[in-house]
Write a protein that holds these residues in place. Structure first.
Motif, mmCIF file in Angstrom:
data_model
loop_
_atom_site.group_PDB
_atom_site.id
_atom_site.type_symbol
_atom_site.label_atom_id
_atom_site.label_comp_id
_atom_site.label_asym_id
_atom_site.label_seq_id
_atom_site.Cartn_x
_atom_site.Cartn_y
_atom_site.Cartn_z
ATOM 1 N N VAL A 231 0.870 -1.175 0.000
ATOM 2 C CA VAL A 231 0.000 0.000 0.000
ATOM 3 C C VAL A 231 0.909 1.227 0.000
ATOM 4 O O VAL A 231 1.973 1.222 0.623
ATOM 5 N N MET A 232 0.496 2.247 -0.739
ATOM 6 C CA MET A 232 1.376 3.388 -0.991
ATOM 7 C C MET A 232 0.503 4.638 -1.031
ATOM 8 O O MET A 232 -0.683 4.563 -1.387
ATOM 9 N N GLY A 233 1.066 5.789 -0.670
ATOM 10 C CA GLY A 233 0.274 7.007 -0.766
ATOM 11 C C GLY A 233 1.120 8.234 -0.482
ATOM 12 O O GLY A 233 2.243 8.132 0.012
ATOM 13 N N HIS A 234 0.546 9.390 -0.803
ATOM 14 C CA HIS A 234 1.240 10.672 -0.638
ATOM 15 C C HIS A 234 0.478 11.535 0.365
ATOM 16 O O HIS A 234 -0.746 11.648 0.289
ATOM 17 N N SER A 235 1.209 12.137 1.313
ATOM 18 C CA SER A 235 0.636 13.103 2.237
ATOM 19 C C SER A 235 -0.443 12.447 3.102
ATOM 20 O O SER A 235 -0.160 11.519 3.859
ATOM 21 N N PHE A 236 -1.711 12.873 3.006
ATOM 22 C CA PHE A 236 -2.798 12.207 3.724
ATOM 23 C C PHE A 236 -2.835 10.732 3.309
ATOM 24 O O PHE A 236 -3.146 9.845 4.111
ATOM 25 N N GLY A 237 -2.490 10.481 2.045
ATOM 26 C CA GLY A 237 -2.427 9.107 1.553
ATOM 27 C C GLY A 237 -1.277 8.316 2.160
ATOM 28 O O GLY A 237 -1.354 7.091 2.279
ATOM 29 N N GLY A 238 -0.193 9.004 2.544
ATOM 30 C CA GLY A 238 0.909 8.325 3.229
ATOM 31 C C GLY A 238 0.466 7.829 4.591
ATOM 32 O O GLY A 238 0.748 6.685 4.988
ATOM 33 N N ALA A 239 -0.277 8.671 5.327
ATOM 34 C CA ALA A 239 -0.841 8.250 6.617
ATOM 35 C C ALA A 239 -1.854 7.121 6.405
ATOM 36 O O ALA A 239 -1.920 6.166 7.187
ATOM 37 N N THR A 240 -2.628 7.219 5.326
ATOM 38 C CA THR A 240 -3.612 6.179 4.996
ATOM 39 C C THR A 240 -2.917 4.837 4.778
ATOM 40 O O THR A 240 -3.377 3.796 5.253
ATOM 41 N N ALA A 241 -1.787 4.875 4.073
ATOM 42 C CA ALA A 241 -1.041 3.640 3.794
ATOM 43 C C ALA A 241 -0.563 2.988 5.098
ATOM 44 O O ALA A 241 -0.635 1.766 5.266
ATOM 45 N N ILE A 242 -0.101 3.815 6.037
ATOM 46 C CA ILE A 242 0.390 3.284 7.313
ATOM 47 C C ILE A 242 -0.751 2.636 8.093
ATOM 48 O O ILE A 242 -0.621 1.529 8.627
ATOM 49 N N LEU A 243 -1.905 3.318 8.139
ATOM 50 C CA LEU A 243 -3.052 2.769 8.868
ATOM 51 C C LEU A 243 -3.553 1.484 8.202
ATOM 52 O O LEU A 243 -3.875 0.501 8.887
ATOM 53 N N ALA A 244 -3.605 1.476 6.872
ATOM 54 C CA ALA A 244 -4.070 0.276 6.154
ATOM 55 C C ALA A 244 -3.121 -0.903 6.417
ATOM 56 O O ALA A 244 -3.564 -2.050 6.546
ATOM 57 N N LEU A 245 -1.841 -0.613 6.520
ATOM 58 C CA LEU A 245 -0.839 -1.659 6.787
ATOM 59 C C LEU A 245 -1.116 -2.323 8.134
ATOM 60 O O LEU A 245 -0.948 -3.532 8.290
ATOM 61 N N VAL A 246 -1.551 -1.532 9.102
ATOM 62 C CA VAL A 246 -1.868 -2.067 10.434
ATOM 63 C C VAL A 246 -3.191 -2.822 10.412
ATOM 64 O O VAL A 246 -3.336 -3.884 11.009
ATOM 65 N N LYS A 247 -4.162 -2.285 9.667
ATOM 66 C CA LYS A 247 -5.523 -2.856 9.696
ATOM 67 C C LYS A 247 -5.644 -4.154 8.901
ATOM 68 O O LYS A 247 -6.540 -4.948 9.172
ATOM 69 N N GLU A 248 -4.825 -4.320 7.875
ATOM 70 C CA GLU A 248 -5.014 -5.458 6.955
ATOM 71 C C GLU A 248 -3.764 -6.343 6.942
ATOM 72 O O GLU A 248 -2.702 -5.923 6.492
ATOM 73 N N ALA A 249 -3.922 -7.579 7.409
ATOM 74 C CA ALA A 249 -2.773 -8.487 7.540
ATOM 75 C C ALA A 249 -2.111 -8.782 6.197
ATOM 76 O O ALA A 249 -0.907 -9.054 6.149
ATOM 77 N N GLN A 250 -2.870 -8.718 5.116
ATOM 78 C CA GLN A 250 -2.301 -9.136 3.818
ATOM 79 C C GLN A 250 -1.328 -8.109 3.218
ATOM 80 O O GLN A 250 -0.522 -8.464 2.366
ATOM 81 N N PHE A 251 -1.416 -6.845 3.650
ATOM 82 C CA PHE A 251 -0.440 -5.867 3.160
ATOM 83 C C PHE A 251 0.927 -6.189 3.767
ATOM 84 O O PHE A 251 1.059 -6.301 4.973
ATOM 85 N N LYS A 252 1.942 -6.325 2.910
ATOM 86 C CA LYS A 252 3.272 -6.715 3.385
ATOM 87 C C LYS A 252 4.105 -5.506 3.836
ATOM 88 O O LYS A 252 4.976 -5.625 4.683
ATOM 89 N N CYS A 253 3.886 -4.356 3.176
ATOM 90 C CA CYS A 253 4.716 -3.185 3.481
ATOM 91 C C CYS A 253 3.992 -1.942 2.955
ATOM 92 O O CYS A 253 3.020 -2.057 2.207
ATOM 93 N N ALA A 254 4.502 -0.778 3.358
ATOM 94 C CA ALA A 254 3.885 0.488 2.922
ATOM 95 C C ALA A 254 4.969 1.449 2.461
ATOM 96 O O ALA A 254 6.068 1.479 3.031
#
Length: 389
Positions: A231-254
């Motif tokens: 998962v990847m993102g910019h600015s607000f999307g960067g924070a989104t990527a970090i939260l998604a990484l925590v919420k979803e076990a299948q994401f390997k990295c951000a």
């Protein structure tokens, strides 16, 4: 007048030709809307899509910048209206025996699904599928969903009605964190919904694209590798990527491009145990924000933090290429580094990081030094170090 007006979006540098299409599923706000960038079968004379897909987005950008739509939207339309993305619209997906890893990409405040086409097309040219979401939390400068007329639900080809969602700033009577944090959770959940959609397609369920493009979504079934998911993102999307990484076990990295750390709750930091790559620009981050990144770095030695010198917050968006001198002066869309060079560093660092943590058999590790902040125009850590030299 000195200097170039606008530069044009870069072509992907990888071995694959790049296609893109738009996908909207679900007839309410809880559905999903994204642009898919993918390796495609090379098309002679294929149509290249406009960078800004519709006039409503110019109105939305005017709203986001607090400017009068009446004069600002037409001005933006004249400035950007002829810009196209150097990819093939709706081209056939290039089948892959090895299957493509998937990146889910989250945009920043006031942006939308096409504003990071340079990064997304580069990743697709290197053999990734990229789902560039358009969030419906009122952080996009504009977006829409389709709803069927109630009496038309028996007819699959019935016309759908568009409902537009506009950008919302923080209400005057509300604390910013209290407003932004729920948006952040909605955005992370939309990233996870994107993954669920692909999971369903892989399980053989038909996905109905309300936008009636020529792209066959069922082809994703045999061409996506969901064990290699970032998962990847910019600015607000960067924070989104970090939260998604925590919420979803299948994401390997951000990969967090110039992440806006403010909307993340403090209790989250100890939970960010998977690798994150922070690629910061030189002028955006505060000491407080960098301290939060360092907390996350302390959770995993594979989490990396680098800063690209000579860059500004917009250097990781398409605006850095397409805004002419006047727009650049007013809105700071370009730093001192050549925009193509700045974005190359961002992309190469991301590719080296993704190769490592998705176990890819590519040559992206040639740029592995960037992850340690080794290279021209890049330093390890945040830009604040320089003041202490």
């Amino acid at each position: 007048m000195g200097g170039t007006q606008s530069l044009g979006l870069p072509h992907g540098k990888g071995p694959h030709a790049v296609g893109c299409t738009d996908v909207m599923v679900g007839q309410n706000q809880k559905g999903l809307f994204f642009r898919l960038f993918y390796p495609c079968v090379s098309q002679e004379g294929a149509e290249q899509p406009f960078w800004i897909p519709r006039y409503e987005y110019y109105c939305g950008l005017a709203d986001y910048m607090n400017m009068n739509r009446k004069w600002c939207a037409p001005l933006l339309s004249v400035t950007f209206g002829s810009c196209r993305i150097p990819v093939s619209w709706d081209a056939p997906l290039k089948p892959s025996k090895n299957k493509y890893p998937l990146i889910i990409f989250s945009h920043g405040l006031g942006a939308f699904r096409t504003v990071y086409s340079s990064v997304c097309a580069e990743m697709a040219s290197r053999g990734f599928l990229v789902m560039a979401l358009e969030h419906r939390d009122h952080s996009a400068s504009a977006t829409y969903f389709c709803k069927l007329e109630p009496e038309a639900s028996d007819f699959p080809e019935a016309p759908v009605q568009e409902e537009w969602l506009s950008y919302r700033g923080v209400p005057k009577d509300q604390k910013e964190f209290r407003f932004r944090n729920p948006q952040l959770h909605q955005r992370a959940n939309e990233c996870i919904r994107g993954l669920k959609l692909i999971r369903n397609i892989k399980a053989g369920k038909a996905a109905v694209n309300l936008l009636h493009t020529d792209f066959d979504l069922s082809l994703l079934k045999d061409n996506v590798d969901l064990s290699r998911l970032a998962v990847m993102g910019h600015s607000f999307g960067g924070a989104t990527a970090i939260l998604a990484l925590v919420k979803e076990a299948q994401f390997k990295c951000a990969v967090a491009l110039d992440a806006w750390m403010f909307p993340l709750e403090n209790s989250l930091y100890p939970k960010v145990t998977k690798p994150v790559l922070f690629v910061n620009t030189e002028t955006f981050q505060t000491a407080d924000s960098l301290a939060k990144m360092k907390k996350i770095c302390s959770m995993n030695e594979e989490t990396k933090l680098i800063t690209i010198l000579g860059t500004v917050h917009q250097s990781q968006t398409d605006f850095t290429f397409l805004a002419g001198n006047l727009v650049n002066r007013v809105f700071q869309t370009r730093g001192t580094i050549n925009p193509y060079e700045g974005l190359d560093i961002t992309n190469r660092a991301a590719l080296a990081f993704l190769q490592k943590h998705l176990q890819l058999k590519e040559d992206f590790d040639q740029w592995g030094g960037l992850l340690e902040g080794v290279g021209d125009a890049v330093i390890p850590d945040g830009p604040l170090q320089k003041s202490s030299l």
